[in-house]
Design a protein around this motif. Structure first.
Motif, PDB file in Angstrom:
ATOM      1  N   MET A 159       0.853  -1.137   0.114  1.00 52.18           N
ATOM      2  CA  MET A 159       0.057  -0.187   0.216  1.00 52.18           C
ATOM      3  C   MET A 159       0.704   1.261   0.123  1.00 52.18           C
ATOM      4  N   SER A 160       0.729   2.256  -0.752  1.00 52.77           N
ATOM      5  CA  SER A 160       1.494   3.391  -0.907  1.00 52.77           C
ATOM      6  C   SER A 160       1.019   4.386   0.190  1.00 52.77           C
ATOM      7  N   GLN A 161       1.978   5.027   0.661  1.00 55.42           N
ATOM      8  CA  GLN A 161       1.844   6.191   1.589  1.00 55.42           C
ATOM      9  C   GLN A 161       1.044   7.226   1.089  1.00 55.42           C
ATOM     10  N   ARG A 162       0.217   7.888   1.928  1.00 60.06           N
ATOM     11  CA  ARG A 162      -0.624   9.168   1.582  1.00 60.06           C
ATOM     12  C   ARG A 162       0.097  10.166   2.475  1.00 60.06           C
ATOM     13  N   ILE A 163       0.220  11.182   1.773  1.00 59.83           N
ATOM     14  CA  ILE A 163       0.945  12.253   2.425  1.00 59.83           C
ATOM     15  C   ILE A 163       0.212  13.544   2.143  1.00 59.83           C
ATOM     16  N   LEU A 164      -0.230  14.333   3.431  1.00 61.32           N
ATOM     17  CA  LEU A 164      -0.861  15.628   3.397  1.00 61.32           C
ATOM     18  C   LEU A 164      -0.151  16.572   3.172  1.00 61.32           C
ATOM     19  N   VAL A 165      -0.365  17.494   2.177  1.00 59.42           N
ATOM     20  CA  VAL A 165       0.320  18.746   1.912  1.00 59.42           C
ATOM     21  C   VAL A 165      -0.389  19.731   1.764  1.00 59.42           C
ATOM     22  N   PRO A 166      -0.467  20.669   2.999  1.00 67.16           N
ATOM     23  CA  PRO A 166      -1.122  21.811   2.969  1.00 67.16           C
ATOM     24  C   PRO A 166      -0.623  23.076   1.887  1.00 67.16           C
ATOM     25  N   ILE A 167      -1.739  23.486   1.267  1.00 71.63           N
ATOM     26  CA  ILE A 167      -1.580  24.275   0.118  1.00 71.63           C
ATOM     27  C   ILE A 167      -2.065  25.426   0.403  1.00 71.63           C
ATOM     28  N   ASP A 168      -1.382  26.574   0.327  1.00 71.61           N
ATOM     29  CA  ASP A 168      -1.994  28.173   0.854  1.00 71.61           C
ATOM     30  C   ASP A 168      -1.819  28.927  -0.358  1.00 71.61           C
ATOM     31  N   GLY A 169      -1.060  28.662  -1.413  1.00 70.18           N
ATOM     32  CA  GLY A 169      -0.665  29.582  -2.635  1.00 70.18           C
ATOM     33  C   GLY A 169       0.572  30.156  -2.264  1.00 70.18           C
ATOM     34  N   GLU A 224       1.173   8.754  -2.551  1.00 68.08           N
ATOM     35  CA  GLU A 224       0.060   9.424  -3.113  1.00 68.08           C
ATOM     36  C   GLU A 224      -0.160  10.802  -2.325  1.00 68.08           C
ATOM     37  N   PHE A 225      -0.617  11.924  -2.852  1.00 73.12           N
ATOM     38  CA  PHE A 225      -0.516  13.234  -1.985  1.00 73.12           C
ATOM     39  C   PHE A 225      -1.918  13.536  -2.011  1.00 73.12           C
ATOM     40  N   VAL A 226      -2.220  14.135  -0.651  1.00 71.20           N
ATOM     41  CA  VAL A 226      -3.603  14.861  -0.452  1.00 71.20           C
ATOM     42  C   VAL A 226      -3.131  16.209  -0.147  1.00 71.20           C
ATOM     43  N   LEU A 227      -3.698  17.098  -1.355  1.00 67.35           N
ATOM     44  CA  LEU A 227      -3.433  18.486  -0.944  1.00 67.35           C
ATOM     45  C   LEU A 227      -4.546  19.383  -0.184  1.00 67.35           C
ATOM     46  N   LEU A 228      -4.562  19.985   0.678  1.00 71.75           N
ATOM     47  CA  LEU A 228      -5.238  20.506   1.581  1.00 71.75           C
ATOM     48  C   LEU A 228      -5.288  21.984   1.503  1.00 71.75           C
ATOM     49  N   ALA A 232      -7.589  22.671  11.271  1.00 71.16           N
ATOM     50  CA  ALA A 232      -7.801  21.876  10.111  1.00 71.16           C
ATOM     51  C   ALA A 232      -7.025  20.986   9.667  1.00 71.16           C
ATOM     52  N   ILE A 233      -5.810  21.126   9.399  1.00 77.08           N
ATOM     53  CA  ILE A 233      -4.756  20.230   9.218  1.00 77.08           C
ATOM     54  C   ILE A 233      -4.617  19.142  10.131  1.00 77.08           C
ATOM     55  N   VAL A 234      -4.603  19.268  11.420  1.00 75.05           N
ATOM     56  CA  VAL A 234      -4.350  18.109  12.538  1.00 75.05           C
ATOM     57  C   VAL A 234      -5.530  17.402  12.353  1.00 75.05           C
ATOM     58  N   ASP A 235      -6.669  17.917  12.345  1.00 72.69           N
ATOM     59  CA  ASP A 235      -8.004  17.050  12.489  1.00 72.69           C
ATOM     60  C   ASP A 235      -8.076  16.151  11.218  1.00 72.69           C
ATOM     61  N   TYR A 236      -7.628  16.721   9.895  1.00 73.55           N
ATOM     62  CA  TYR A 236      -7.639  16.087   8.775  1.00 73.55           C
ATOM     63  C   TYR A 236      -6.688  14.779   8.768  1.00 73.55           C
ATOM     64  N   ALA A 237      -5.684  15.075   9.164  1.00 74.89           N
ATOM     65  CA  ALA A 237      -4.652  14.090   9.114  1.00 74.89           C
ATOM     66  C   ALA A 237      -4.889  13.168  10.345  1.00 74.89           C
ATOM     67  N   ASP A 238      -5.579  13.410  11.279  1.00 74.52           N
ATOM     68  CA  ASP A 238      -5.903  12.299  12.542  1.00 74.52           C
ATOM     69  C   ASP A 238      -7.185  11.642  11.976  1.00 74.52           C
ATOM     70  N   ASP A 239      -7.918  12.039  11.150  1.00 70.63           N
ATOM     71  CA  ASP A 239      -9.179  11.259  10.887  1.00 70.63           C
ATOM     72  C   ASP A 239      -8.775   9.950  10.110  1.00 70.63           C
ATOM     73  N   PRO A 240      -9.424   8.790  10.611  1.00 74.49           N
ATOM     74  CA  PRO A 240      -8.885   7.651  10.302  1.00 74.49           C
ATOM     75  C   PRO A 240      -9.206   7.188   8.790  1.00 74.49           C
ATOM     76  N   GLU A 241     -10.518   7.780   8.351  1.00 74.27           N
ATOM     77  CA  GLU A 241     -10.844   7.335   7.044  1.00 74.27           C
ATOM     78  C   GLU A 241      -9.655   8.289   5.914  1.00 74.27           C
ATOM     79  N   ALA A 242      -9.017   9.231   6.281  1.00 71.57           N
ATOM     80  CA  ALA A 242      -8.123   9.887   5.332  1.00 71.57           C
ATOM     81  C   ALA A 242      -6.848   9.173   5.120  1.00 71.57           C
ATOM     82  N   GLU A 243      -6.674   8.314   6.237  1.00 71.11           N
ATOM     83  CA  GLU A 243      -5.392   7.594   6.236  1.00 71.11           C
ATOM     84  C   GLU A 243      -4.201   8.215   5.804  1.00 71.11           C
ATOM     85  N   ILE A 244      -3.682   9.281   6.628  1.00 73.61           N
ATOM     86  CA  ILE A 244      -2.572  10.002   6.167  1.00 73.61           C
ATOM     87  C   ILE A 244      -1.576   9.582   6.793  1.00 73.61           C
ATOM     88  N   ASP A 245      -0.570   9.432   6.311  1.00 76.61           N
ATOM     89  CA  ASP A 245       0.735   8.781   6.949  1.00 76.61           C
ATOM     90  C   ASP A 245       1.846   9.756   7.409  1.00 76.61           C
TER      91      ASP A 245
END
Length: 142
Positions: free
Chosen positions: A1-11, A30-34, A93-106
């Motif tokens: 299974m590929s890792q899922r990385i959360l990358v907050p984006i604000d421009g 895999e990236f999740v842009l937040l 919002a970043i912490v909550d998203y990363a901690d959500d088990p459904e998001a599966e953020i590594d």
């Protein structure tokens, strides 16, 4: 299974640099842009708070989607990328998203705004707060 990385984006340049660093650090992930919509987004002054009308939120979401389109052009084409838009305090919002088990953020890779002195004491640091509160590893790219 590929890792899922959360990358907050604000421009900002810092978030763009963090994305580039994340690609180097996690070449197969895999990236999740937040993007986090803040009550002060679009305000005439950074400390002002504007009313969140349906029109305001719709405009902010449209801007976020344009930002995602721009950022996707910088990412290697074969990488799996998801996007997410949240509301509220950026750090929470970043912490909550990363901690959500459904998001599966590594892990989280994010930019630092480089605040120091009085601004840091008064406003706090989003990156610092995320580092302290996230349950996954956090890399802060300068």
């Amino acid at each position: 299974m590929s890792q899922r990385i959360l990358v907050p984006i604000d421009g900002s340049e810092q978030s763009t640099s963090a994305l580039s660093y994340a690609e180097t650090l996690y070449p197969d992930a895999e990236f999740v842009l937040l993007h986090v919509l803040s009550p002060s987004d679009g305000a005439p002054h950074p400390d002002a708070i504007i009313m969140h009308t349906e029109e305001t939120v719709a405009a902010q979401r449209e801007d976020a989607n344009k930002l995602f389109e721009t950022v996707r052009e910088q990412i290697e084409p074969d990488r799996t990328v998801e996007t997410a838009i949240e509301n509220g305090s950026a750090a929470r919002a970043i912490v909550d998203y990363a901690d959500d088990p459904e998001a599966e953020i590594d892990a989280i890779v994010m930019g630092s705004r480089g605040r120091d002195g009085a601004k840091r004491l008064l406003l706090g640091s989003v990156a610092e707060t995320v580092v302290r509160r996230a349950s996954v590893p956090v890399t802060v790219a300068r």
